[in-house]
Enzyme design. Structure first.
Site, PDB file in Angstrom:
ATOM      1  N   ASP A  22      -1.969  20.639  19.521  1.00 20.68           N
ATOM      2  CA  ASP A  22      -1.605  21.904  20.729  1.00 20.68           C
ATOM      3  C   ASP A  22      -3.384  22.633  20.485  1.00 20.68           C
ATOM      4  O   ASP A  22      -4.530  22.927  21.364  1.00 20.68           O
ATOM      5  CB  ASP A  22      -1.769  22.916  20.717  1.00 20.68           C
ATOM      6  CG  ASP A  22      -1.165  24.052  21.492  1.00 20.68           C
ATOM      7  OD1 ASP A  22      -1.639  23.653  22.357  1.00 20.68           O
ATOM      8  OD2 ASP A  22      -0.336  25.301  22.099  1.00 20.68           O
ATOM      9  N   ASP A  60      -7.685  21.358  23.585  1.00 20.12           N
ATOM     10  CA  ASP A  60      -8.147  22.028  24.070  1.00 20.12           C
ATOM     11  C   ASP A  60      -9.357  21.854  23.806  1.00 20.12           C
ATOM     12  O   ASP A  60     -10.230  22.160  24.524  1.00 20.12           O
ATOM     13  CB  ASP A  60      -7.372  23.541  24.056  1.00 20.12           C
ATOM     14  CG  ASP A  60      -5.959  23.569  25.315  1.00 20.12           C
ATOM     15  OD1 ASP A  60      -5.484  22.593  25.496  1.00 20.12           O
ATOM     16  OD2 ASP A  60      -6.003  24.773  25.473  1.00 20.12           O
ATOM     17  N   LYS A  96      -3.651  19.837   7.019  1.00 28.85           N
ATOM     18  CA  LYS A  96      -3.986  20.764   6.480  1.00 28.85           C
ATOM     19  C   LYS A  96      -3.835  20.462   4.775  1.00 28.85           C
ATOM     20  O   LYS A  96      -2.695  21.651   4.078  1.00 28.85           O
ATOM     21  CB  LYS A  96      -3.999  22.173   6.750  1.00 28.85           C
ATOM     22  CG  LYS A  96      -4.779  23.059   5.970  1.00 28.85           C
ATOM     23  CD  LYS A  96      -5.768  23.197   6.173  1.00 28.85           C
ATOM     24  CE  LYS A  96      -6.469  24.104   5.556  1.00 28.85           C
ATOM     25  NZ  LYS A  96      -8.450  24.427   5.590  1.00 28.85           N
ATOM     26  N   ASP A 152      -9.602  21.697   9.738  1.00 30.37           N
ATOM     27  CA  ASP A 152     -11.196  23.022   9.734  1.00 30.37           C
ATOM     28  C   ASP A 152     -12.036  21.836  10.008  1.00 30.37           C
ATOM     29  O   ASP A 152     -13.127  21.828  10.615  1.00 30.37           O
ATOM     30  CB  ASP A 152     -11.484  23.975   8.847  1.00 30.37           C
ATOM     31  CG  ASP A 152     -10.751  23.799   7.353  1.00 30.37           C
ATOM     32  OD1 ASP A 152     -10.065  22.275   7.325  1.00 30.37           O
ATOM     33  OD2 ASP A 152     -11.290  24.260   6.719  1.00 30.37           O
TER      34      ASP A 152
END
Ligand code: NAD
Length: 356
Positions: free
Chosen positions: A247, A251, A191, A223
Site C-alpha cells: 500500500d 503510492d 521486515k 525501509d
C-alpha cells in the site's frame, strides 16, 4: 465475444473517470467486434446514501456474476462520521475479500512523453521506468485480529500482521510468473529483521523461487526498499510485497512516475476474473471540476482486456491511443500544473477514444 462487466463508479471523480474508460471500451467493441455489457452497481459513499450500507449484498452478487469489475474510487469527507465498519473504504476490503482477489498488480511506468513530470532527476529515471508492484491484498494487518483494551496507561489498540504459507506461496507465484514475462527479476520486500511474519514470508518466497531458476530473487527490508525506489528505481522489475508495505510503496512509486492520475491497477484471484481500478482515490478536492485525469482508469480497462479477457491486441490499442494523446501534446490539468490549455476529463476521454 460478449463480456459482462460490473461497474462500481463510486464517489467523487469515480463516475467521471469510469465513464471515460467505458467510452474507450465501447470504441474497442465497435472496432474489434466485441460487446461489452455494463451493469452499474453501488458501493462506498454512494451506496451508504442510497441503502445505508457501504457494500450492499446485491453489489457483491452482481460483481460475482460478472466477467470482471471496473471500479472508480470511493470515499470522501461527507462519510467521515460513519462508523469504522461502514466507511466507504470498507467496501473495497469487502469486494477484495468477497471476490477472492488476493493479488494486486500495479504497474508504475513513466511514459517517455512525460519523463520530465517525474520529480526524480533524468540521470536516475533516464528514458523511462517500468516497475510492476505485486502486492498481497487479502491478508496481513488489514485483515488480521484487531481490537482495543484498557491498560494502566490508558486505552490501547492493536492490529495483527498474520500470514500463512498458503497466502505467501500463491502471491509469490503470481510475482514469479509475471517476472518470467518481463525482465526475470523479483525483489521481495519484508521486515524480517524484526517481524516473525516477515521471516515466514522470506523463507516461503525462497521456496517458491526454486521453481523459477531463471528468475533472480533478491530481498530488501521495507525501509531500504523505500530508499532504493528513489535512489535507484531501475533496480526493480517485479516488486513483491505484503498488503501494508505494498500500500505504502505503491503510492511512493506512483509519485516517481509524475501523476497518480496515470496509474492503473488490477486485482486478481484464481482464474481470469479480476477487478480493475485506478490507483488514485476519489479526489474530492477536484470532483465536479473536469480536472480529473481519466488515463489511470482507461489504462485499467486495458489491463482488464489483457488479464481477464486475453485480448492483447485490443489492450495494446488502448495503450497506444493513450501514447498518441500524450505524443500530440494533450495534457489534463494534473500533467501541466493546471495551465489554461489543459483538456477536461471528457475531452481527454473523447480524444483517446478517437485515437483507438
Ligand atoms: P486521492 O488519490 O483521492 O487524491 C490525492 C491527490 O491527487 C489530490 O490532490 C487529488 O486531486 C489528486 N488526484 C487523484 N486522482 C487524480 C486524477 N485522476 N486526476 C488528477 N488528480 C488526481 O487521495 P486522498 O485525497 O488521500 O483521498 C480522497 C478519498 O479517496 C478518501 O476518502 C480516501 O479514503 C479515498 N481513497 C479511495 C481509494 C479507492 O477507492 N481505491 C484509494 C485511495 C483513497
Amino acid at each position: 465475444m460478449n463480456y459482462n462487466i460490473a461497474v462500481v463508479a463510486g464517489d467523487g471523480i469515480g463516475p467521471d473517470v469510469t465513464d471515460e474508460a467505458i467510452r474507450a471500451m465501447n470504441k474497442i467493441g465497435e472496432k474489434f467486434g466485441h460487446t461489452f455489457n455494463f451493469t452499474h452497481v453501488l458501493a462506498g459513499g454512494a451506496a451508504i446514501d442510497a441503502t445505508g450500507e457501504c457494500l450492499p449484498d446485491e453489489t457483491l452478487e452482481t460483481c460475482k456474476a460478472s466477467d470482471a469489475v471496473l471500479l472508480g474510487a470511493v470515499g470522501g469527507p461527507k462519510w467521515d462520521p460513519q462508523p469504522a465498519e461502514n466507511r466507504p473504504e470498507r467496501a473495497l476490503l469487502g469486494l477484495r475479500k468477497g471476490l477472492g482477489l488476493y493479488a494486486n498488480l500495479r504497474p508504475a511506468m513513466i511514459f517517455e512523453e512525460l519523463a520530465d513530470a517525474s520529480p526524480l532527476k533524468s540521470e536516475i529515471v533516464g528514458s523511462g521506468l517500468d516497475i510492476m508492484i505485486c502486492r498481497e491484498l487479502t491478508g496481513g494487518i488489514y485483515f488480521g485480529k484487531r481490537g482495543t483494551d484498557e491498560t494502566e496507561n490508558g486505552k490501547g489498540a492493536y492490529d495483527v500482521e498474520y500470514y500463512s504459507e498458503m497466502e505467501i506461496k500463491r502471491i509469490a507465484k503470481v510475482a514469479f510468473e509475471l517476472a518470467m514475462k518481463r525482465n526475470k527479476r523479483v525483489t521481495s520486500v519484508d521486515k524480517s529483521n524484526v517481524l516473525e511474519s516477515s521471516r515466514l514470508w522470506r523463507k516461503t518466497v525462497a521456496e517458491v523461487a526454486e521453481d523459477y531458476p531463471e528468475v533472480d530473487l533478491d530481498n530488501f527490508y521495507v525501509d531500504n526498499a523505500s530508499m532504493q525506489l528513489i535512489r535507484d528505481p531501475k533496480h526493480f522489475d517485479v516488486l513483491l510485497t505484503t498488503n501494508m508495505f505494498g500500500d505504502i510503496l505503491s503510492d511512493e512509486a506512483s509519485q516517481i512516475t509524475g501523476s497518480i492520475g496515470m496509474l492503473p491497477s488490477a486485482s486478481l484471484g484464481d482464474g481470469s476474473f479480476g477487478m480493475y481500478e485506478p490507483v488514485h482515490g476519489s479526489a474530492p478536492d477536484i470532483a465536479g471540476t473536469g480536472k480529473a485525469n481519466p488515463i489511470a482508469t482507461i489504462l485499467s480497462a486495458a489491463m482488464m482486456l489483457r488479464y481477464s479477457f486475453g485480448l492483447k491486441e485490443e489492450a495494446d490499442a488502448i495503450e497506444n491511443a493513450v501514447k498518441e494523446f500524450l505524443k500530440q501534446g494533450y495534457r489534463t490539468a494534473d500533467l501541466c500544473h493546471g495551465a489554461p490549455e489543459a483538456v477536461s476529463t471528457t475531452e481527454a476521454g473523447e480524444l483517446i477514444a478517437s485515437f483507438i
